[in-house]
Design a protein around this motif. Structure first.
Motif, PDB file in Angstrom:
ATOM      1  N   CYS A  80      16.918  13.561  79.057  1.00 47.74           N
ATOM      2  CA  CYS A  80      16.212  14.484  78.157  1.00 47.74           C
ATOM      3  C   CYS A  80      17.180  14.926  77.077  1.00 47.74           C
ATOM      4  CB  CYS A  80      15.699  15.689  78.941  1.00 47.74           C
ATOM      5  SG  CYS A  80      15.010  16.963  77.875  1.00 47.74           S
ATOM      6  N   GLU A  81      16.892  14.514  75.842  1.00 47.84           N
ATOM      7  CA  GLU A  81      17.733  14.881  74.696  1.00 47.84           C
ATOM      8  C   GLU A  81      17.159  16.115  74.028  1.00 47.84           C
ATOM      9  OE1 GLU A  81      17.502  10.525  73.204  1.00 47.84           O
ATOM     10  OE2 GLU A  81      18.383  11.728  71.603  1.00 47.84           O
ATOM     11  N   ILE A  82      18.020  17.062  73.691  1.00 51.04           N
ATOM     12  CA  ILE A  82      17.568  18.264  73.002  1.00 51.04           C
ATOM     13  C   ILE A  82      18.403  18.433  71.722  1.00 51.04           C
ATOM     14  CG2 ILE A  82      17.090  20.737  73.254  1.00 51.04           C
ATOM     15  CD1 ILE A  82      17.373  20.236  76.341  1.00 51.04           C
ATOM     16  N   PRO A  83      17.956  17.805  70.604  1.00 54.59           N
ATOM     17  CA  PRO A  83      18.703  17.921  69.348  1.00 54.59           C
ATOM     18  C   PRO A  83      18.711  19.366  68.862  1.00 54.59           C
ATOM     19  CG  PRO A  83      17.024  16.195  69.219  1.00 54.59           C
ATOM     20  CD  PRO A  83      16.747  16.970  70.465  1.00 54.59           C
ATOM     21  N   ASN A  84      19.790  19.760  68.189  1.00 56.06           N
ATOM     22  CA  ASN A  84      19.923  21.110  67.615  1.00 56.06           C
ATOM     23  C   ASN A  84      19.866  22.229  68.649  1.00 56.06           C
ATOM     24  OD1 ASN A  84      20.070  20.176  64.889  1.00 56.06           O
ATOM     25  ND2 ASN A  84      17.883  19.721  65.057  1.00 56.06           N
ATOM     26  N   PHE A  85      20.227  21.924  69.873  1.00 55.90           N
ATOM     27  CA  PHE A  85      20.293  22.959  70.902  1.00 55.90           C
ATOM     28  C   PHE A  85      21.329  24.013  70.483  1.00 55.90           C
ATOM     29  CE2 PHE A  85      22.245  24.738  74.721  1.00 55.90           C
ATOM     30  CZ  PHE A  85      21.134  25.145  75.455  1.00 55.90           C
ATOM     31  N   LYS A 126      23.864  33.645  71.141  1.00 60.44           N
ATOM     32  CA  LYS A 126      23.775  33.476  69.683  1.00 60.44           C
ATOM     33  C   LYS A 126      24.023  32.023  69.263  1.00 60.44           C
ATOM     34  CE  LYS A 126      25.493  35.991  65.665  1.00 60.44           C
ATOM     35  NZ  LYS A 126      26.724  35.362  65.201  1.00 60.44           N
ATOM     36  N   CYS A 127      24.816  31.304  70.037  1.00 58.68           N
ATOM     37  CA  CYS A 127      25.151  29.921  69.655  1.00 58.68           C
ATOM     38  C   CYS A 127      23.999  28.939  69.931  1.00 58.68           C
ATOM     39  CB  CYS A 127      26.430  29.469  70.365  1.00 58.68           C
ATOM     40  SG  CYS A 127      26.324  29.484  72.161  1.00 58.68           S
ATOM     41  N   VAL A 128      22.939  29.417  70.590  1.00 56.53           N
ATOM     42  CA  VAL A 128      21.808  28.537  70.942  1.00 56.53           C
ATOM     43  C   VAL A 128      20.644  28.785  69.989  1.00 56.53           C
ATOM     44  CG1 VAL A 128      20.056  28.110  72.741  1.00 56.53           C
ATOM     45  CG2 VAL A 128      22.454  28.414  73.387  1.00 56.53           C
ATOM     46  N   ASN A 129      19.986  27.710  69.552  1.00 56.61           N
ATOM     47  CA  ASN A 129      18.748  27.841  68.776  1.00 56.61           C
ATOM     48  C   ASN A 129      17.615  28.187  69.748  1.00 56.61           C
ATOM     49  OD1 ASN A 129      19.208  27.339  65.957  1.00 56.61           O
ATOM     50  ND2 ASN A 129      19.774  25.241  66.526  1.00 56.61           N
ATOM     51  N   GLY A 130      17.177  29.438  69.701  1.00 51.55           N
ATOM     52  CA  GLY A 130      16.212  29.944  70.682  1.00 51.55           C
ATOM     53  C   GLY A 130      14.922  29.149  70.758  1.00 51.55           C
ATOM     54  N   SER A 131      14.364  28.782  69.590  1.00 44.91           N
ATOM     55  CA  SER A 131      13.072  28.090  69.609  1.00 44.91           C
ATOM     56  C   SER A 131      13.224  26.676  70.191  1.00 44.91           C
ATOM     57  CB  SER A 131      12.474  28.028  68.205  1.00 44.91           C
ATOM     58  OG  SER A 131      13.413  27.427  67.330  1.00 44.91           O
ATOM     59  N   VAL A 132      14.378  26.060  69.921  1.00 46.35           N
ATOM     60  CA  VAL A 132      14.645  24.716  70.472  1.00 46.35           C
ATOM     61  C   VAL A 132      14.738  24.806  71.995  1.00 46.35           C
ATOM     62  CG1 VAL A 132      16.372  22.861  70.579  1.00 46.35           C
ATOM     63  CG2 VAL A 132      15.800  23.913  68.380  1.00 46.35           C
ATOM     64  N   TYR A 133      15.441  25.813  72.460  1.00 45.07           N
ATOM     65  CA  TYR A 133      15.582  26.012  73.906  1.00 45.07           C
ATOM     66  C   TYR A 133      14.211  26.220  74.562  1.00 45.07           C
ATOM     67  CZ  TYR A 133      16.353  28.415  78.313  1.00 45.07           C
ATOM     68  OH  TYR A 133      16.289  28.777  79.635  1.00 45.07           O
ATOM     69  N   GLN A 134      13.409  27.111  73.975  1.00 38.92           N
ATOM     70  CA  GLN A 134      12.097  27.405  74.571  1.00 38.92           C
ATOM     71  C   GLN A 134      11.224  26.159  74.623  1.00 38.92           C
ATOM     72  OE1 GLN A 134      11.667  29.947  76.142  1.00 38.92           O
ATOM     73  NE2 GLN A 134      12.495  31.793  75.185  1.00 38.92           N
ATOM     74  N   ALA A 135      11.270  25.360  73.555  1.00 39.05           N
ATOM     75  CA  ALA A 135      10.459  24.138  73.515  1.00 39.05           C
ATOM     76  C   ALA A 135      10.937  23.162  74.594  1.00 39.05           C
ATOM     77  CB  ALA A 135      10.545  23.487  72.138  1.00 39.05           C
ATOM     78  N   ALA A 136      12.280  23.079  74.774  1.00 41.44           N
ATOM     79  CA  ALA A 136      12.833  22.137  75.750  1.00 41.44           C
ATOM     80  C   ALA A 136      12.402  22.480  77.171  1.00 41.44           C
ATOM     81  CB  ALA A 136      14.356  22.123  75.641  1.00 41.44           C
ATOM     82  N   ARG A 137      12.273  23.783  77.447  1.00 43.94           N
ATOM     83  CA  ARG A 137      11.837  24.181  78.798  1.00 43.94           C
ATOM     84  C   ARG A 137      10.491  23.536  79.126  1.00 43.94           C
ATOM     85  NH1 ARG A 137      14.631  28.495  81.959  1.00 43.94           N
ATOM     86  NH2 ARG A 137      12.806  28.186  83.272  1.00 43.94           N
ATOM     87  N   ALA A 138       9.663  23.366  78.098  1.00 47.41           N
ATOM     88  CA  ALA A 138       8.324  22.830  78.321  1.00 47.41           C
ATOM     89  C   ALA A 138       8.300  21.308  78.462  1.00 47.41           C
ATOM     90  CB  ALA A 138       7.403  23.273  77.187  1.00 47.41           C
ATOM     91  N   PHE A 139       9.241  20.592  77.819  1.00 51.44           N
ATOM     92  CA  PHE A 139       9.131  19.117  77.876  1.00 51.44           C
ATOM     93  C   PHE A 139      10.175  18.444  78.771  1.00 51.44           C
ATOM     94  CE2 PHE A 139      11.592  19.466  73.709  1.00 51.44           C
ATOM     95  CZ  PHE A 139      12.739  18.800  74.135  1.00 51.44           C
ATOM     96  N   CYS A 140      11.195  19.201  79.249  1.00 47.06           N
ATOM     97  CA  CYS A 140      12.320  18.545  79.931  1.00 47.06           C
ATOM     98  C   CYS A 140      11.931  17.836  81.234  1.00 47.06           C
ATOM     99  CB  CYS A 140      13.460  19.528  80.161  1.00 47.06           C
ATOM    100  SG  CYS A 140      13.033  20.915  81.233  1.00 47.06           S
ATOM    101  N   ARG A 141      11.016  18.423  81.984  1.00 47.67           N
ATOM    102  CA  ARG A 141      10.661  17.814  83.283  1.00 47.67           C
ATOM    103  C   ARG A 141      10.035  16.431  83.090  1.00 47.67           C
ATOM    104  NH1 ARG A 141      11.971  16.436  87.797  1.00 47.67           N
ATOM    105  NH2 ARG A 141      10.437  16.198  89.442  1.00 47.67           N
ATOM    106  N   GLN A 142       9.119  16.363  82.144  1.00 49.63           N
ATOM    107  CA  GLN A 142       8.423  15.102  81.881  1.00 49.63           C
ATOM    108  C   GLN A 142       9.400  14.015  81.414  1.00 49.63           C
ATOM    109  OE1 GLN A 142       5.451  15.142  82.925  1.00 49.63           O
ATOM    110  NE2 GLN A 142       5.087  12.979  82.487  1.00 49.63           N
ATOM    111  N   GLU A 143      10.339  14.397  80.553  1.00 47.86           N
ATOM    112  CA  GLU A 143      11.329  13.432  80.043  1.00 47.86           C
ATOM    113  C   GLU A 143      12.188  12.874  81.178  1.00 47.86           C
ATOM    114  OE1 GLU A 143      12.536  13.277  76.139  1.00 47.86           O
ATOM    115  OE2 GLU A 143      10.374  13.111  76.434  1.00 47.86           O
ATOM    116  N   ILE A 144      12.630  13.765  82.078  1.00 54.30           N
ATOM    117  CA  ILE A 144      13.457  13.298  83.193  1.00 54.30           C
ATOM    118  C   ILE A 144      12.641  12.376  84.099  1.00 54.30           C
ATOM    119  CG2 ILE A 144      14.670  14.039  85.300  1.00 54.30           C
ATOM    120  CD1 ILE A 144      16.323  14.408  82.717  1.00 54.30           C
ATOM    121  N   LEU A 145      11.403  12.754  84.361  1.00 55.60           N
ATOM    122  CA  LEU A 145      10.565  11.899  85.216  1.00 55.60           C
ATOM    123  C   LEU A 145      10.368  10.527  84.574  1.00 55.60           C
ATOM    124  CD1 LEU A 145       7.808  14.394  86.437  1.00 55.60           C
ATOM    125  CD2 LEU A 145       9.555  13.270  87.841  1.00 55.60           C
TER     126      LEU A 145
END
Ligand SMILES: O=C(O)CCC(=O)C(=O)O
Ligand SMILES: [Fe+2]
Length: 273
Positions: A31-36, A7-26
């Motif tokens: 990889c910053e995830i605001p409003n996580f 409940k403490c996690v913003n679900g849509s933010v989390y789902q979006a981060a799964r898609a962009f995190c690899r590219q950001e780390i590379l």
């Protein structure tokens, strides 16, 4: 799947981060995830944590280390370079997992949530990850009070997860107070220049580009931001907190192997017990 997100996690933010995190780390090693974290959870965790700390819990750690996080005792004269011998002070107050688990259940829930491990695995292309089994160091809170800082260093671990709960107000100077900053992909430079004068990093200007380093980056982290960081690739620090606002963040510790605990020496040094 969504129902399993805490409940403490913003679900849509989390789902979006799964898609962009690899590219950001590379690309950036960060990889910053605001409003996580929801703002309600930020407020709740902060007030619980400060109440616990107010009861006299927590450990004030102060140490000197070089950029490789070797303390004075570990520094040998075998490789007598500037980078190995110059030491930086670090200090903060830590609230360990045993001290926070009752009052901040959200942090334990997050720590044990497979989705957080999944995000880290995705970002760093890791086949498997396990929660640290250490009763004090699995998830813990850092408090940077006035005068506290984290000296320039490379992490020993290739990956880390950091949840920001409170940041200091930004001042007028070149470097904001109590702020995380890093020199992207600087490991190769420092390996090749072991006698680099680190004093240049302390000066008021940004010296990096003039000597062949990428410019220092100061991400504008906000309460609720989760950031994933490849801390062995990029020299980084937390600048001195010169304000009365206490910077607070949570660190989650995961390992590539199961059942990893801190040894007695490290636990004593980090957590004072
Ligand atoms: O507090 C931060 O943002 C950075 C922490 C860090 O570099 C570390 O714990 O090694
Ligand atoms: Fe670090």
């Amino acid at each position: 799947m969504a129902a399993l997100i805490p409940k403490c996690v913003n679900g849509s933010v989390y789902q979006a981060a799964r898609a962009f995190c690899r590219q950001e780390i590379l690309e950036k090693g960060l990889c910053e995830i605001p409003n996580f974290l929801t703002s309600t959870a930020v407020t709740k965790i902060l007030s619980s944590a400060e109440r616990v700390k107010g009861l006299g819990k927590g450990f004030r750690s102060s140490e000197e280390h070089n950029v490789y996080l070797e303390d004075n005792a570990e520094t040998t004269t075998a490789v007598d370079t500037v980078l190995r011998t110059v030491s930086f002070p670090s200090s903060k107050v830590l609230l360990n997992q045993a001290e926070l688990q009752e009052d901040c259940p959200e942090l334990l829930e997050l720590f044990r949530w497979p989705g957080l491990r999944g995000l880290l695995q995705e970002a760093f292309a890791l086949p498997k990850l396990f929660c640290s089994a250490d009763p004090l160091g699995g998830v813990y809170l850092n408090f940077f009070e006035r005068g506290d800082r984290l000296g320039w260093h490379f992490d020993r671990s290739a990956f880390s997860v950091n949840l920001i709960l409170r940041e200091c107000p930004r001042g007028q100077g070149t470097w904001p107070p109590g702020a995380f900053m890093y020199i992207p992909d600087s490991k190769g430079f420092f390996d090749a220049n072991p006698n680099f004068d680190l004093a240049t990093l302390q000066s008021g200007s940004n010296p990096s580009s003039s000597v062949g380093l990428n410019p220092t980056v100061v991400p504008d982290l906000k309460p609720g931001t989760l950031y994933l960081f490849a801390g062995h690739r990029s020299l980084h620090c937390v600048s001195e907190n010169t304000t009365d606002t206490v910077r607070v963040n949570a660190i989650f510790t995961y390992n590539l192997e199961p059942n990893v605990s801190l040894n007695q020496y490290t636990r004593q040094k980090f957590f004072g017990s």
